[in-house]
Design a protein around this motif. Structure first.
Motif, mmCIF file in Angstrom:
data_model
loop_
_atom_site.group_PDB
_atom_site.id
_atom_site.type_symbol
_atom_site.label_atom_id
_atom_site.label_comp_id
_atom_site.label_asym_id
_atom_site.label_seq_id
_atom_site.Cartn_x
_atom_site.Cartn_y
_atom_site.Cartn_z
ATOM 1 N N LEU A 42 0.826 -1.206 0.000
ATOM 2 C CA LEU A 42 0.000 0.000 0.000
ATOM 3 C C LEU A 42 0.861 1.258 0.000
ATOM 4 N N ASN A 43 1.937 1.256 0.779
ATOM 5 C CA ASN A 43 2.851 2.395 0.767
ATOM 6 C C ASN A 43 3.420 2.620 -0.629
ATOM 7 N N THR A 44 3.828 1.533 -1.273
ATOM 8 C CA THR A 44 4.361 1.646 -2.635
ATOM 9 C C THR A 44 3.305 2.172 -3.590
ATOM 10 N N ALA A 45 2.064 1.699 -3.426
ATOM 11 C CA ALA A 45 0.981 2.153 -4.303
ATOM 12 C C ALA A 45 0.731 3.647 -4.145
ATOM 13 N N PHE A 46 0.719 4.130 -2.909
ATOM 14 C CA PHE A 46 0.502 5.560 -2.677
ATOM 15 C C PHE A 46 1.647 6.403 -3.264
ATOM 16 N N ILE A 47 2.866 5.898 -3.166
ATOM 17 C CA ILE A 47 4.003 6.620 -3.753
ATOM 18 C C ILE A 47 3.862 6.668 -5.272
ATOM 19 N N TYR A 48 3.418 5.561 -5.860
ATOM 20 C CA TYR A 48 3.158 5.549 -7.300
ATOM 21 C C TYR A 48 2.059 6.555 -7.664
ATOM 22 N N VAL A 49 1.054 6.682 -6.804
ATOM 23 C CA VAL A 49 -0.023 7.646 -7.058
ATOM 24 C C VAL A 49 0.546 9.060 -7.143
ATOM 25 N N ILE A 50 1.387 9.417 -6.176
ATOM 26 C CA ILE A 50 1.980 10.762 -6.167
ATOM 27 C C ILE A 50 2.780 11.003 -7.436
ATOM 28 N N ALA A 51 3.663 10.057 -7.767
ATOM 29 C CA ALA A 51 4.535 10.229 -8.929
ATOM 30 C C ALA A 51 3.748 10.206 -10.239
ATOM 31 N N TYR A 100 11.003 6.565 8.086
ATOM 32 C CA TYR A 100 9.946 7.475 8.510
ATOM 33 C C TYR A 100 8.666 7.288 7.707
ATOM 34 N N THR A 101 8.780 6.740 6.523
ATOM 35 C CA THR A 101 7.607 6.607 5.663
ATOM 36 C C THR A 101 6.652 5.558 6.217
ATOM 37 N N ASN A 102 5.395 5.939 6.347
ATOM 38 C CA ASN A 102 4.336 5.009 6.748
ATOM 39 C C ASN A 102 3.065 5.375 5.993
ATOM 40 N N LEU A 103 1.985 4.661 6.298
ATOM 41 C CA LEU A 103 0.739 4.893 5.563
ATOM 42 C C LEU A 103 0.189 6.292 5.777
ATOM 43 N N TRP A 104 0.441 6.878 6.950
ATOM 44 C CA TRP A 104 -0.059 8.227 7.193
ATOM 45 C C TRP A 104 0.641 9.230 6.282
ATOM 46 N N TRP A 105 1.947 9.055 6.098
ATOM 47 C CA TRP A 105 2.679 9.959 5.218
ATOM 48 C C TRP A 105 2.307 9.724 3.756
ATOM 49 N N THR A 106 2.386 8.473 3.314
ATOM 50 C CA THR A 106 2.135 8.199 1.893
ATOM 51 C C THR A 106 0.679 8.455 1.527
#
Length: 335
Positions: free
Chosen positions: A19-28, A154-160
């Motif tokens: 899920l963290n990876t998915a959210f990072i992909y969303v941003i990019a 530091y990266t977690n679901l709240w950040w991503t």
């Protein structure tokens, strides 16, 4: 936010990582779609901007005592050798990483966005390759091929999740503003847009810098998720991944980028099986590294045959659309 709390509480570490990876992909991907889909400019450099953001965050967040251990061959240059941000300044490091990436986008966009055609694609690809070479050879800053390891996670679901929501919210509002309408006009016909009083160069340059900023933020989140950064982390394969996401979702569709970012992140893990060796009876099929990208490429070809504008085209999912879909038809008055 309630969904993030549920995921953080009940999902295992493996699913949270995806899920963290998915959210990072969303941003990019949403940022990448701003320049490629909304503005209609073909860029091939988001991996370079993500690398700038990633290295910036790594240099700012790695503790000084770990920097001494990591840079054991060549000492880290000043002032990064004596600077370490505390955890509560993590957001500031992400902003600075985004600004460095936006500066790189401005540096490339300023001379190339005045031209037409594929010059931006060539220049942005060349820029990303320059960043890759510098990351390998500028050892006093990047530690070369060894990379920077031991970064605080530091990266977690709240950040991503929070930054993904913020990115989508800001980009969508930009797209629906007069700025976004100007970008769409430039995409459709740059000459006509110019005759209507729009400055194409200024609009494209601003969109390119905004796209670079969010790519840098995504890069910073990525390196503090996996706790390391190295040149091989941000090769052209990263740009290829983002290109698959925005093309499959639909160039110009923010909704498409969000949905396909999640699909891509989960498929990446599911398709690990095609790279693993399998035994069927007395036959052993050896694992083939890289087969996941072959499958993704085949899916892209198939989709382009049947859905040339992607899954969503230029359409967006909105609450009005959802309400219209689920709204019951009112009975007609009896005559």
């Amino acid at each position: 936010m309630f969904g993030l709390w549920l995921a953080q509480k009940y999902l295992n570490a493996y699913m949270i990582r995806i899920l963290n990876t998915a959210f990072i992909y969303v941003i990019a991907a949403v940022a990448y779609n701003l320049i490629n889909g909304i503005a209609g400019q073909f860029s091939l450099g988001p991996n370079g901007f993500m690398a700038l953001g990633g290295y910036t965050v790594a240099l700012l967040m790695l503790p000084v005592y770990q920097k001494i251990q990591v840079y054991f061959l060549t000492p880290l240059i000043w002032p990064f050798s004596v600077i370490t941000f505390p955890s509560y300044l993590f957001i500031l490091s992400l902003v600075l990483g985004g600004l460095v990436a936006a500066g790189g986008a401005f540096l490339i966009g300023f001379p190339t966005l005045r031209l037409r055609g594929d010059y931006l694609a060539i220049a942005s690809f060349g820029f990303s390759e320059i960043i890759f070479v510098l990351a390998n050879n500028f050892i006093p800053l990047t530690n070369g091929a060894l990379g920077i390891k031991g970064l605080p996670q530091y990266t977690n679901l709240w950040w991503t999740g929070g930054l993904a929501f913020l990115t989508v919210f800001l980009i969508r509002n930009l797209v629906n503003s007069s700025f976004g309408r100007a970008l769409k006009a430039i995409r459709e016909d740059e000459i006509a847009a110019q005759t209507m009083g729009i400055n194409p160069f200024r609009m494209k340059l601003l969109a390119f810098a905004i796209s670079g900023f969010f790519a840098g933020v995504a890069g910073g989140l990525f390196v503090t998720l996996i706790s390391t950064v190295s040149p091989t982390l941000f090769t052209f394969a990263m740009t290829f991944n983002l290109l698959i996401i925005i093309v499959l979702g639909g160039l110009g569709s923010i909704t498409g980028s969000v949905v396909t970012a999640f699909i891509f992140a989960f498929l990446q893990e599911i398709l690990r099986e095609v790279e693993a060796p399998h035994t069927i009876g007395s036959f052993t099929i050896p694992g083939i590294p890289g087969m996941r990208m072959v499958v993704f490429s085949a899916l892209l070809v198939i989709l382009m045959i049947f859905y040339r504008r992607g899954l969503f085209g230029t359409k967006e999912l909105s609450w009005d659309l959802v309400f219209r879909l689920f709204k019951k038809k009112e009975p007609q008055d009896e005559q």
